[in-house]
Structures are given as C-alpha cells and as structure tokens.
Design an enzyme around this catalytic site. Structure first.
Site, PDB file in Angstrom:
ATOM      1  N   HIS A  32      -8.466  -0.659   5.743  1.00  0.00           N
ATOM      2  CA  HIS A  32      -8.678  -1.943   6.408  1.00  0.00           C
ATOM      3  C   HIS A  32      -9.227  -2.935   5.391  1.00  0.00           C
ATOM      4  CE1 HIS A  32      -9.083  -4.523   9.884  1.00  0.00           C
ATOM      5  NE2 HIS A  32     -10.265  -4.889   9.414  1.00  0.00           N
ATOM      6  N   ASN A  41       0.835  -1.213   0.000  1.00  0.00           N
ATOM      7  CA  ASN A  41       0.000   0.000   0.000  1.00  0.00           C
ATOM      8  C   ASN A  41       0.864   1.257   0.000  1.00  0.00           C
ATOM      9  OD1 ASN A  41      -3.084  -0.372   0.207  1.00  0.00           O
ATOM     10  ND2 ASN A  41      -2.235  -2.001   1.492  1.00  0.00           N
ATOM     11  N   ARG A  56      -0.324  -0.918  15.021  1.00  0.00           N
ATOM     12  CA  ARG A  56      -0.358  -0.382  16.388  1.00  0.00           C
ATOM     13  C   ARG A  56      -1.579   0.509  16.511  1.00  0.00           C
ATOM     14  NH1 ARG A  56       3.791  -2.364  19.815  1.00  0.00           N
ATOM     15  NH2 ARG A  56       5.506  -2.909  18.457  1.00  0.00           N
ATOM     16  N   LEU A  57      -2.206   0.451  17.679  1.00  0.00           N
ATOM     17  CA  LEU A  57      -3.313   1.352  17.962  1.00  0.00           C
ATOM     18  C   LEU A  57      -2.728   2.673  18.461  1.00  0.00           C
ATOM     19  CD1 LEU A  57      -6.420   1.134  17.942  1.00  0.00           C
ATOM     20  CD2 LEU A  57      -6.296   0.547  20.371  1.00  0.00           C
ATOM     21  N   ASN A  69      -7.063   5.452   7.754  1.00  0.00           N
ATOM     22  CA  ASN A  69      -6.584   4.063   7.734  1.00  0.00           C
ATOM     23  C   ASN A  69      -7.272   3.297   6.620  1.00  0.00           C
ATOM     24  OD1 ASN A  69      -5.317   1.661   8.787  1.00  0.00           O
ATOM     25  ND2 ASN A  69      -7.267   1.102   9.738  1.00  0.00           N
TER      26      ASN A  69
END
Ligand code: GAR
Length: 191
Positions: free
Chosen positions: A106, A14, A88-89, A104
C-alpha cells in the site's frame, strides 16, 4: 521452490518488479490474476511468459468471481498471493478458503490513508514523512498486520510527480524482498 500468484488491476509496475526479481531466485510466479480486461499488467505478464487470466466481477456476485480466482490459485499450486494494485477487497470466504498467506503493498504509511487515492492523500497532506506499507491481508481494508514499512523525509521542493515516483521506487525496491523472504521461509515441498 515455492509458487507465487500475483493479483493486479492496473499498470503492473509492481508486478514487473516482483516477476523480474523472482526470476533471479528458485521461486516462481505461477500466474497473474486480474479483474480489468484491458489492464496493461495482463500484457506485461504475457511478455514474461507468465500465464495471465482476467476474472470478471461484472454482473455477478463477487463471491462467484472469487470462486474462479480460487480455482486458478489452486490449479497453480499457489503458496503465497501478493496483491499488487489489486483494487478489490477479498471477502472472508476467499481468505478462509485459501490455504496460504495473502499480502499487500500500500502506498502510504498505514494506518494513514487506507483505500484508494493514498498517494494523492499523502502528497496533499502536511506529513513530513511519506512511505509505503507491506502487510498481511485480513478482513479489513488495508488493516492487516504490518510486515514492513519504509519511508523518506519529504523535501519541500519536490513536485507531486517526484514524490509519487519516490513512493513507487520504495514499493519496487522492497515488495519483492518481502515476498522472497516469505517464500524462502515456507517448508520445502520435497522434504
Ligand atoms: C501501487 O502504488 C500500489 O501500492 C497501489 O496501487 C498501485 C499499483 O501500481 N495499491 C493500492 O493502493 C492498494 N490499496 P502498479 O499497477 O504500477 O503496480
């Protein structure tokens, strides 16, 4: 012209799609920030002449690692952060401190299959429609407001590898476009 920072932990397909598409615009990928020392994405950034930094989360509170991330983000005058396989959050502390937007990608049709293993869970399900979600990052795990979803009808004969490839293809096709749309919409800095 606006400045994009990409956060990534892994292979970086990506990241490559984003960097190669942004290179055709007036915008700039100012840095790649990672958290995995030997992640291929770091090398892929270096090959493109994009500064890459690996920030360790090991043996310290994640807030400390995030302060380092934030220092880089600010140093590069970042307008937008795109998470591209960053596993990571980010804490509310980081999200509140960054003045721009964080988004983000997903690999599932959220709210289905948040968190890790989304592709495998999608493929193992009986869902007839598979796809991707691009969303704003909030305090939750893959819960922020949706910016775009794209999907395809699963062909019963497709192997898991083909289905995974079709999901990745959607990410590579659409994530750069959403990013460019957001960068284009930012107020010009020189006006
Ligand atoms: C992508 O499929 C991305 O959607 C996923 O990690 C992969 C990274 O691949 N992200 C998440 O699952 C985030 N919850 P890449 O390193 O080849 O871009």
């Amino acid at each position: 012209m606006a400045n994009l920072a990409v956060f990534a932990s892994g292979t970086g397909t990506n990241f490559c799609a984003i960097a190669d598409r942004i290179a055709t615009t007036a915008h700039q990928v100012v840095c790649l920030l990672g958290d995995v020392p030997d992640a291929p994405v770091l090398q892929r950034a270096a090959e493109r002449g994009i500064p890459a930094h690996c920030i360790s989360y090991r043996a310290r509170p994640r807030e400390d690692a995030e302060l380092e991330l934030l220092a880089h983000v600010n140093r590069y005058n970042t307008d937008l952060i795109a998470l591209a396989g960053f596993m990571r959050l980010l804490t509310p502390q980081f999200l509140d401190a960054f003045s721009g937007q964080v988004i983000n990608v997903h690999p599932s049709l959220l709210p289905r299959y948040p968190g890790i293993g989304a592709i495998e869970k999608s493929i193992e399900s009986s869902d007839t429609e598979l796809g991707i979600t691009i969303h704003e990052v909030d305090y939750g795990l893959d819960t922020g407001p949706v910016l775009l979803q794209r999907s395809f009808d699963r062909n019963g004969g497709d192997s898991p590898a083909v289905l995974a490839e079709r999901i990745h293809h959607l990410e590579h096709r659409w994530y750069p476009e959403v990013i460019i749309g957001l960068l284009d919409a930012l107020p010009r800095k020189d006006s």
